[in-house]
Design an enzyme around this catalytic site. Structure first.
Site, PDB file in Angstrom:
ATOM      1  CG  HIS A  56      -2.173  -1.786   1.177  1.00  0.00           C
ATOM      2  ND1 HIS A  56      -3.249  -1.360   0.393  1.00  0.00           N
ATOM      3  CD2 HIS A  56      -1.871  -2.560   1.907  1.00  0.00           C
ATOM      4  CE1 HIS A  56      -3.610  -2.081   0.751  1.00  0.00           C
ATOM      5  NE2 HIS A  56      -3.178  -2.920   1.432  1.00  0.00           N
ATOM      6  CG  ASN A 129      -7.918  -4.647   0.388  1.00  0.00           C
ATOM      7  OD1 ASN A 129      -6.646  -4.117   0.708  1.00  0.00           O
ATOM      8  ND2 ASN A 129      -7.007  -6.371   0.816  1.00  0.00           N
TER       9      ASN A 129
END
Ligand code: NDP
Length: 503
Positions: A56, A129
């Site tokens: 990320h 997500n």
């Protein structure tokens, strides 16, 4: 204190007389050690980068609010969810997962969807997500899995062999692989995708009754994806397109929003449920647990400074508030440790004091003291231990969660129902996807898998064959492997298939 509009100073407030000419010995002489302004300026510049997140790394963030739209007090005692119409400040960070900080936003990758709710009971973080499931269900596999999605240790190149070798040896991944290689693996923008908790969490009400829950943040902009060709074109023309889109939409006053729909299951039903609610490779089919709308998330303010806010934002799945807690999902349990641990490394032991991470609407009254960069009053003259009789903050037993019954032998045991790993990907392929979705899925897979070694291509095709013979055969044709051999491999156990396709 100086205003920013006043004259230029050093980091310590001394006026700077000249910021263009280094101090030298004579007009053409060497630079002097006593040019402390130059030394300070370079020294700070040399330390501008902090460790990049291992996953990320590339992200974009925005401020906004969450509003409750339905009464959920029968399920949770969380104060920020206690009343219809109640609004709570949030900060949201979207991200890609595998790419580095400078990588393209249009890469095929899951997207992070992390929300920090600044509640009156402390910060609550939901780190989801844009996919409702994940590749693996045991955290012991996580580091290995991520290594395979990143760069080859020798060539420093992305490596289709590593990528598919691991996935084909880990058939539980196939549900997420199918989502990833559908066009949802390349969302058109961050505004045009859903966010899912993926994990099961626990909500408990004031009476201590517990419910398993799944969060679904459904985009009110509508789902919009790139085809593989559109994503490739975007990577080349604007690698930052999703970051730009989010920022510019908010600047224009087009505030993106998501509807929060919850799936809610009384805890007692989980034992008999046909899917394991702790297995993150599974969803709860909507027909079993229909999602119910409970709130709305709106993003309406861009950060003033990217580094201070978006880069230093630190989300922890372990940040719960009374009324919300973890389930036994093994992946979630490991994330309860790993996120905080990462931030300690990336930002330091006092990262919770940074303005973006500090609770905004609740006091922070801990006995944690000192550590690098402690920049508040460090508890001032108050006691730094508990118990004390000096008026220090005391634990409040009423904030305890009701606890969960556990039993059994300690040990390393797999999830108990491995044979249902193909049921949900099959439903996705056969019942949810349109003909066009299926065509794109197959060509997206072929475009990537064709670059792996033959034995790995074969093994992965066998996994797809187990989802659906048509899928396995179509991919096999696309990547030029023998479909009869794929069918034979699909009938073997995972161990035998791995043996048959070993080096
Ligand atoms: P439903 O028909 O009730 O729902 C299907 C869901 O799939 C919708 O939420 C839809 O999202 C989503 N979807 C559509 N295309 C894709 C894609 N390419 N990748 C991921 N999700 C997609 O079906 P069920 O609940 O019975 O589930 C059937 C299958 O749908 C599951 O096995 C799973 O693969 C997938 N799915 C299920 C979800 C769930 O929580 N039950 C969530 C997401 C996917 P949207 O409504 O935004 O279009």
């Amino acid at each position: 204190m100086r205003d920013r509009g006043d004259g230029l100073t050093t980091g310590f407030g001394k006026p700077v007389d000249d910021d263009q000419n280094s101090m030298t010995a004579g007009e053409r002489g060497p630079v002097l050690m006593q040019d402390v302004h130059l030394l300070e300026k370079l020294g700070h510049f040399d330390r501008e980068r902090i460790p990049e997140r291992v996953v990320h790394a590339k992200g974009a963030g925005a401020h906004g609010y969450f509003e409750v739209t339905a009464d959920v007090t029968q399920y949770t005692r969380a104060a920020f969810l206690s009343e219809v119409g109640k609004k709570t400040e949030v900060f949201v960070r979207f991200s890609t997962v595998g790419g580095e900080k400078g990588s393209a936003d249009a890469e095929r990758d899951p997207r992070g969807f992390a929300i920090k709710f600044y509640t009156e009971e402390g910060n609550y973080d939901m780190t989801g997500n844009n996919t409702p499931v994940f590749f693996i269900r045991d955290p012991l596999k996580f580091a290995d899995f991520i290594h395979t999605q990143k760069r080859n240790p020798r060539t420093n190149l992305k490596d289709p062999d590593m990528f598919w070798d691991f996935l084909s040896l880990t058939p539980e991944s196939v549900h997420q692989v199918m989502v990833l290689f559908s066009d949802r693996g390349t969302p058109a923008t961050y505004r045009n995708m859903n966010g899912y908790s993926s994990h099961t969490y626990v909500w408990y009400n004031a009476a201590g009754e517990q419910f398993y829950v799944q969060y679904h943040f459904k985009t009110e902009q509508g789902i919009k994806n790139f085809t593989a060709a559109e994503a490739d074109a975007m990577k080349a023309s604007d690698p930052d397109h999703a970051t730009r889109d989010l920022f510019e939409a908010i600047e224009r006053g087009e505030y993106p929003s998501w509807r929060l729909e919850m799936q809610i299951m009384p805890v007692a039903e989980a034992a008999e449920y046909r899917f394991d609610v702790f297995d993150i490779t599974k969803v709860w089919p909507h027909a079993d647990y229909p999602p119910t709308t409970v709130g709305r998330l709106v993003l309406d303010r861009n950060p003033d400074n990217y580094f201070a806010e978006t880069e230093q934002a630190a989300f922890n799945p372990s940040n719960f508030v009374p009324g919300i807690g973890p389930s036994n999902d093994k992946m979630l349990q490991a994330r309860l440790f790993s996120y905080h641990d990462t931030h300690l490394h990336r930002l330091g032991p006092n990262y919770h004091l940074l303005p973006i991470n500090a609770p905004k609407n609740a006091p922070m009254n801990s006995y944690q003291r000192d550590g690098a960069m402690r920049f508040d009053d460090n508890g001032a003259g108050g006691p730094n231990y508990w118990p004390n009789s000096m008026g220090g903050p005391a634990p409040d037993p009423s904030s305890a969660d009701p606890g969960m019954q556990v039993e059994g032998l300690t040990g390393r045991t797999p999830y108990p129902h491995p044979n249902d790993d193909f049921v949900q990907p099959r439903a996705l392929f056969r019942d949810v996807m349109t003909d066009e979705d299926r065509d794109h899925l197959i060509s997206n897979i072929v475009g990537h898998l064709k670059n792996a070694h033959e034995r790995i291509r074969m093994r992965q095709c066998a996994v797809f064959y187990k989802v659906d013979p048509d899928l396995g055969t179509s991919v096999a044709e696309g990547v030029h492997v023998d479909s009869a051999e794929v069918e034979r491999l699909a009938r073997l156990s995972d161990e035998k298939r791995a043996e048959a396709t070993a080096r």
